[in-house]
Motif scaffolding. Structure first.
Motif, short mmCIF file in Angstrom:
data_model
loop_
_atom_site.label_atom_id
_atom_site.label_comp_id
_atom_site.label_asym_id
_atom_site.label_seq_id
_atom_site.Cartn_x
_atom_site.Cartn_y
_atom_site.Cartn_z
N SER A 7 0.81 -1.22 0.00
CA SER A 7 0.00 0.00 0.00
C SER A 7 0.85 1.28 0.00
O SER A 7 0.43 2.29 -0.54
N GLU A 8 2.04 1.22 0.56
CA GLU A 8 2.88 2.42 0.57
C GLU A 8 3.32 2.83 -0.84
O GLU A 8 3.76 3.96 -1.04
N TYR A 9 3.20 1.93 -1.81
CA TYR A 9 3.59 2.23 -3.19
C TYR A 9 2.40 2.59 -4.09
O TYR A 9 2.57 2.71 -5.30
N ARG A 10 1.22 2.76 -3.51
CA ARG A 10 0.05 3.05 -4.34
C ARG A 10 0.27 4.28 -5.23
O ARG A 10 -0.04 4.26 -6.42
N GLY A 11 0.78 5.34 -4.66
CA GLY A 11 1.02 6.56 -5.45
C GLY A 11 1.99 6.30 -6.60
O GLY A 11 1.78 6.79 -7.71
N THR A 12 3.01 5.54 -6.34
CA THR A 12 3.99 5.19 -7.38
C THR A 12 3.33 4.36 -8.47
O THR A 12 3.55 4.61 -9.67
N VAL A 13 2.52 3.39 -8.08
CA VAL A 13 1.81 2.54 -9.04
C VAL A 13 0.91 3.41 -9.93
O VAL A 13 0.93 3.29 -11.16
N TYR A 39 -6.37 1.02 -7.70
CA TYR A 39 -5.10 0.39 -7.36
C TYR A 39 -4.97 0.09 -5.87
O TYR A 39 -4.25 -0.84 -5.51
N ALA A 40 -5.67 0.79 -5.02
CA ALA A 40 -5.65 0.44 -3.60
C ALA A 40 -6.23 -0.97 -3.42
O ALA A 40 -5.64 -1.81 -2.74
N ALA A 41 -7.35 -1.24 -4.09
CA ALA A 41 -7.99 -2.56 -4.00
C ALA A 41 -7.12 -3.63 -4.66
O ALA A 41 -7.00 -4.75 -4.13
N LEU A 42 -6.53 -3.32 -5.80
CA LEU A 42 -5.69 -4.30 -6.51
C LEU A 42 -4.45 -4.64 -5.69
O LEU A 42 -4.04 -5.80 -5.63
N ILE A 43 -3.86 -3.64 -5.06
CA ILE A 43 -2.69 -3.89 -4.20
C ILE A 43 -3.11 -4.74 -3.01
O ILE A 43 -2.43 -5.71 -2.66
N ASP A 44 -4.23 -4.39 -2.38
CA ASP A 44 -4.72 -5.16 -1.24
C ASP A 44 -5.00 -6.61 -1.62
O ASP A 44 -4.82 -7.52 -0.81
N ALA A 45 -5.43 -6.83 -2.86
CA ALA A 45 -5.72 -8.19 -3.34
C ALA A 45 -4.45 -8.96 -3.69
O ALA A 45 -4.51 -10.15 -4.00
N GLY A 46 -3.31 -8.29 -3.68
CA GLY A 46 -2.04 -8.96 -3.97
C GLY A 46 -1.80 -9.22 -5.44
O GLY A 46 -1.03 -10.11 -5.80
N GLY A 56 8.27 0.10 -13.73
CA GLY A 56 7.21 -0.66 -14.39
C GLY A 56 6.49 -1.55 -13.40
O GLY A 56 6.94 -1.76 -12.28
N LEU A 57 5.36 -2.07 -13.88
CA LEU A 57 4.54 -2.94 -13.05
C LEU A 57 3.73 -3.88 -13.92
O LEU A 57 3.60 -3.69 -15.13
N ILE A 58 3.17 -4.89 -13.25
CA ILE A 58 2.27 -5.82 -13.91
C ILE A 58 1.20 -6.21 -12.91
O ILE A 58 1.46 -6.34 -11.72
N VAL A 59 -0.03 -6.34 -13.41
CA VAL A 59 -1.16 -6.76 -12.58
C VAL A 59 -1.58 -8.14 -13.07
O VAL A 59 -1.91 -8.32 -14.25
N LEU A 60 -1.55 -9.12 -12.16
CA LEU A 60 -1.82 -10.51 -12.51
C LEU A 60 -3.02 -11.03 -11.72
O LEU A 60 -3.06 -10.91 -10.49
N VAL A 61 -3.96 -11.65 -12.44
CA VAL A 61 -5.18 -12.17 -11.82
C VAL A 61 -5.34 -13.63 -12.22
O VAL A 61 -5.41 -13.94 -13.42
#
Length: 145
Positions: A7-13, A39-46, A56-61
């Motif tokens: 969560s501390e990286y939400r702003g960066t994301v 992104y707060a919810a996505l980060i919380d969901a891991g 860079g980043l990637i979101v995996l579901v």
């Protein structure tokens, strides 16, 4: 290195996503879906993974019923593009799919993002279908792992 975002990286994301997708607003006629995500919810969901360089980043579901890992978003800051970071993130997704016992990765993109489509094809993805969803022309792609 790639680590799960906290969560501390939400702003960066959110900053990475905005920088990476801003150029597509005019091309697609509106904000791309990744710019509208919570992104707060996505980060919380891991589901958000961040390069340690924060370039860079990637979101995996997981989609275990289909045996697939969905790449919901892959984003690299424009200043860091062309350095292989996108390829590194996609390779990470494939590794994660195998580790999770899944057989493929899939993603979708706007058909107007032709350079992204060409990149995915070059990385071994194949187009599986096209559809119009909420007025957006979507290209679905998949790669077996």
């Amino acid at each position: 290195m790639i680590s799960q975002a906290t969560s501390e990286y939400r702003g960066t994301v959110e900053e990475i996503v905005h920088e990476a997708y801003a150029k597509w607003i005019e091309v697609t006629g509106g904000k791309p879906l990744p710019m509208q995500a919570d992104y707060a919810a996505l980060i919380d969901a891991g589901t958000v993974w961040l390069l340690d360089s924060t370039d860079g980043l990637i979101v995996l579901v997981d989609e275990p019923d289909d045996g697939v890992l969905l790449i919901e978003n892959v984003a690299v800051r424009p200043a860091a593009q062309g350095k292989g970071l996108g390829r590194q993130l996609l390779a990470f997704a494939e590794e994660q799919a195998r580790h999770r016992g899944l057989t493929a990765v899939r993603l979708y993109t706007n058909e107007k993002m032709t350079s992204n489509i060409a990149l995915y094809l070059a990385f071994g993805y194949r187009e599986t279908s096209r559809e119009v969803r909420d007025g957006r022309h979507v290209v679905h792609m998949r790669k077996d792992v």
